[in-house]
Design an enzyme around this catalytic site. Structure first.
Site, PDB file in Angstrom:
ATOM      1  N   ARG A 174     -69.775 -72.074 -96.093  1.00 40.31           N
ATOM      2  CA  ARG A 174     -70.243 -70.744 -96.516  1.00 40.31           C
ATOM      3  C   ARG A 174     -71.108 -70.074 -95.438  1.00 40.31           C
ATOM      4  O   ARG A 174     -72.101 -69.401 -95.749  1.00 40.31           O
ATOM      5  CB  ARG A 174     -71.051 -70.832 -97.817  1.00 40.31           C
ATOM      6  N   SER A 246     -69.908 -67.845-107.376  1.00 44.77           N
ATOM      7  CA  SER A 246     -71.044 -68.780-107.272  1.00 44.77           C
ATOM      8  C   SER A 246     -72.277 -68.024-106.801  1.00 44.77           C
ATOM      9  O   SER A 246     -72.243 -67.384-105.755  1.00 44.77           O
ATOM     10  CB  SER A 246     -70.751 -69.876-106.249  1.00 44.77           C
ATOM     11  N   GLU A 342     -76.378 -67.313-102.720  1.00 46.57           N
ATOM     12  CA  GLU A 342     -75.163 -67.150-101.910  1.00 46.57           C
ATOM     13  C   GLU A 342     -74.869 -65.688-101.546  1.00 46.57           C
ATOM     14  O   GLU A 342     -74.694 -65.388-100.362  1.00 46.57           O
ATOM     15  CB  GLU A 342     -73.993 -67.780-102.686  1.00 46.57           C
TER      16      GLU A 342
HETATM   17  N1  EPU Z   1     -70.709 -78.648-113.244  1.00 40.34           N
HETATM   18  C1  EPU Z   1     -71.448 -78.869-114.371  1.00 40.34           C
HETATM   19  N2  EPU Z   1     -71.847 -77.793-115.091  1.00 40.34           N
HETATM   20  C2  EPU Z   1     -71.544 -76.523-114.747  1.00 40.34           C
HETATM   21  C3  EPU Z   1     -70.793 -76.298-113.581  1.00 40.34           C
HETATM   22  C4  EPU Z   1     -70.386 -77.372-112.830  1.00 40.34           C
HETATM   23  O1  EPU Z   1     -71.749 -79.992-114.727  1.00 40.34           O
HETATM   24  O2  EPU Z   1     -71.932 -75.614-115.461  1.00 40.34           O
HETATM   25  C5  EPU Z   1     -70.220 -79.793-112.484  1.00 40.34           C
HETATM   26  C6  EPU Z   1     -68.697 -79.881-112.661  1.00 40.34           C
HETATM   27  O3  EPU Z   1     -68.370 -80.666-113.760  1.00 40.34           O
HETATM   28  C7  EPU Z   1     -68.255 -80.514-111.386  1.00 40.34           C
HETATM   29  C8  EPU Z   1     -69.281 -80.050-110.377  1.00 40.34           C
HETATM   30  O4  EPU Z   1     -70.407 -79.557-111.099  1.00 40.34           O
HETATM   31  O5  EPU Z   1     -68.314 -81.917-111.492  1.00 40.34           O
HETATM   32  C9  EPU Z   1     -68.763 -78.981-109.440  1.00 40.34           C
HETATM   33  O6  EPU Z   1     -68.316 -77.861-110.161  1.00 40.34           O
HETATM   34  P1  EPU Z   1     -66.981 -77.076-109.759  1.00 40.34           P
HETATM   35  O7  EPU Z   1     -65.885 -78.033-109.509  1.00 40.34           O
HETATM   36  O8  EPU Z   1     -66.772 -75.997-110.759  1.00 40.34           O
HETATM   37  O9  EPU Z   1     -67.225 -76.432-108.340  1.00 40.34           O
HETATM   38  P2  EPU Z   1     -68.542 -75.802-107.731  1.00 40.34           P
HETATM   39  O10 EPU Z   1     -69.139 -76.751-106.771  1.00 40.34           O
HETATM   40  O11 EPU Z   1     -69.370 -75.301-108.822  1.00 40.34           O
HETATM   41  C10 EPU Z   1     -67.398 -74.674-105.654  1.00 40.34           C
HETATM   42  C11 EPU Z   1     -67.462 -73.345-104.987  1.00 40.34           C
HETATM   43  C12 EPU Z   1     -66.595 -72.343-105.720  1.00 40.34           C
HETATM   44  C13 EPU Z   1     -65.174 -72.854-105.688  1.00 40.34           C
HETATM   45  C14 EPU Z   1     -65.155 -74.248-106.372  1.00 40.34           C
HETATM   46  C15 EPU Z   1     -63.807 -74.893-106.281  1.00 40.34           C
HETATM   47  C16 EPU Z   1     -69.649 -73.174-103.925  1.00 40.34           C
HETATM   48  C17 EPU Z   1     -71.023 -72.605-103.996  1.00 40.34           C
HETATM   49  N3  EPU Z   1     -68.846 -72.887-104.943  1.00 40.34           N
HETATM   50  O12 EPU Z   1     -67.964 -74.523-106.942  1.00 40.34           O
HETATM   51  O13 EPU Z   1     -66.634 -71.113-105.008  1.00 40.34           O
HETATM   52  O14 EPU Z   1     -64.281 -71.983-106.348  1.00 40.34           O
HETATM   53  O15 EPU Z   1     -66.079 -75.137-105.709  1.00 40.34           O
HETATM   54  O16 EPU Z   1     -63.573 -75.311-104.971  1.00 40.34           O
HETATM   55  O17 EPU Z   1     -69.317 -73.857-102.954  1.00 40.34           O
HETATM   56  C18 EPU Z   1     -67.693 -68.973-104.862  1.00 40.34           C
HETATM   57  O18 EPU Z   1     -68.109 -69.309-103.750  1.00 40.34           O
HETATM   58  O19 EPU Z   1     -67.950 -67.845-105.348  1.00 40.34           O
HETATM   59  C19 EPU Z   1     -66.931 -69.923-105.653  1.00 40.34           C
HETATM   60  C20 EPU Z   1     -66.547 -69.661-106.899  1.00 40.34           C
END
Ligand code: EPU
Length: 346
Positions: A174, A246, A342
């Site tokens: 990012r 995010s 972000e």
């Molecule tokens: N989780 C929770 N509770 C929540 C949300 C997430 O426990 O409310 C846990 C999930 O169960 C999972 C982990 O946190 O085990 C990660 O969550 P998720 O897979 O949804 O991905 P993320 O890390 O929250 C990142 C990117 C997203 C991208 C997804 C998929 C960042 C800041 N965000 O989200 O990017 O779509 O991975 O690759 O790196 C964006 O940048 O706007 C964005 C949506």
């Protein structure tokens, strides 16, 4: 040659333009002077003029990664260079040149229609092609930097156009040179280099789950559809509920700090980071602090994904930043981890 014929067209100017529909949070925003940039050659004169008049200015792409105040003084440049073309194809790669104003998701769909697979993991990310390299958009195991050949930009310091090879862009999670040096370059065009040797990338847990029962290797179209389905389920549609994806970056911490935290919180969700440190799931940290689905006035935390802050209607940048601060304070108190916002705060 008639020089008048070749002079660049001035960008269209609209005074006091409402930008509610050009920022995905849906905040009520008024731009004092909004200029619609439809060609790169409009920039030299315009930027010279803005500087001569000592006006504040900024570039707006799709407005999907910004937090805008109620009023934007000076010049707001709306990036609207819209063209895309396969410029070269050799044995190994396809090169595509794309104007900065093209909608990202429409571009991803277009590549698949033209039989150029590769970008399918990045489907449905809001925003424009020109904004994609700034924060090096990424999802489901891919980042835009993996597919960039070079960036064409106007350098507002030297007043010259520049072509930056990928290596000069300092891409990281990012992050990029452009994000670190705001307003130096105005990205006008991105040249993509998409390898012809295609492999499905479905190792990311959410995506892998979609293909668990599949006997045959998924196609790029299958992955595209699966990514669209996951995102539609997990992330709110900005046309319905204002949001900027995010809201926080996933914090990267030293391994020693991660190990201490894991002893205390065995369920902690984390991934190894490219730099050898540990990336923690910010959504999990926020969720554990009890914020998921909570509202604070007109704004709140999305019910299906704690990493996404939403505007339920009538909220402002101030409201969102207050909510963000209370989340940051709580996460700091419980986990000793600092969350970084972000989107760009203008
Ligand atoms: N989780 C929770 N509770 C929540 C949300 C997430 O426990 O409310 C846990 C999930 O169960 C999972 C982990 O946190 O085990 C990660 O969550 P998720 O897979 O949804 O991905 P993320 O890390 O929250 C990142 C990117 C997203 C991208 C997804 C998929 C960042 C800041 N965000 O989200 O990017 O779509 O991975 O690759 O790196 C964006 O940048 O706007 C964005 C949506």
């Amino acid at each position: 040659m008639n020089s008048a014929q070749n002079a660049p067209l001035s960008p269209k100017l609209t005074p006091n333009m409402g930008l509610k529909h050009r920022n995905t949070f849906g905040f009520e925003v008024s731009a004092e002077l909004a200029y619609e940039i439809t060609a790169a050659d409009q920039l030299p004169l315009l930027i010279a003029d803005i500087k001569k008049n000592k006006m504040p200015w900024r570039i707006l792409g799709g407005g999907s990664n910004v937090i805008l105040p109620a009023s934007l003084p000076g010049a707001t440049l709306l990036m609207n260079i819209l063209d895309q073309e396969i410029i070269q194809s050799d044995d190994s790669n396809t090169y595509i040149s794309v104007g900065a104003g093209v909608n990202w998701h429409e571009f991803v769909s277009w590549t698949l229609e033209h039989n150029v697979p590769g970008l399918e993991n990045l489907a449905l990310i809001p925003g424009t092609v020109g904004a994609a390299p700034i924060q090096n958009i990424g999802a489901y195991g891919a980042e835009v930097a993996d597919f960039i050949d070079s960036i064409e930009a106007f350098d507002t310091q030297t007043h010259a156009f520049a072509t930056l090879p990928k290596e000069a862009c300092q891409f990281a999670y990012r992050d990029s040179y452009f994000k670190q040096h705001p307003q130096q370059y105005i990205v006008t065009r991105v040249v993509f280099k998409i390898p012809k040797a295609w492999e499905p990338r479905i190792h990311y847990a959410d995506l892998a789950k979609q293909f668990i029962d599949h006997k045959v290797r998924p196609s790029a179209q299958d992955i595209f559809k699966a990514v669209c389905a996951i995102r539609t389920h997990k992330l709110p549609d900005p046309k319905v509920i204002g949001n900027a994806g995010s809201f926080f970056q996933n914090p990267v911490v030293p391994n020693a700090q991660f190990e201490t935290l894991q002893l205390q919180f065995p369920e902690l969700v984390s991934y190894p980071d490219q730099t050898g440190m540990r990336k923690l799931a910010a959504g999990w940290l926020i969720d554990q602090c009890g914020f998921k689905g909570k509202t604070m006035g007109s704004v709140g935390v999305y019910q299906n994904q704690a990493l996404v802050l939403v505007n339920h209607g009538g909220g402002t940048a101030k409201d969102i930043l207050e909510l963000a601060q209370s989340i940051q304070e709580k996460v700091q108190k419980v986990f000793g981890v600092q969350l970084e916002i972000e989107p760009n705060i203008l």
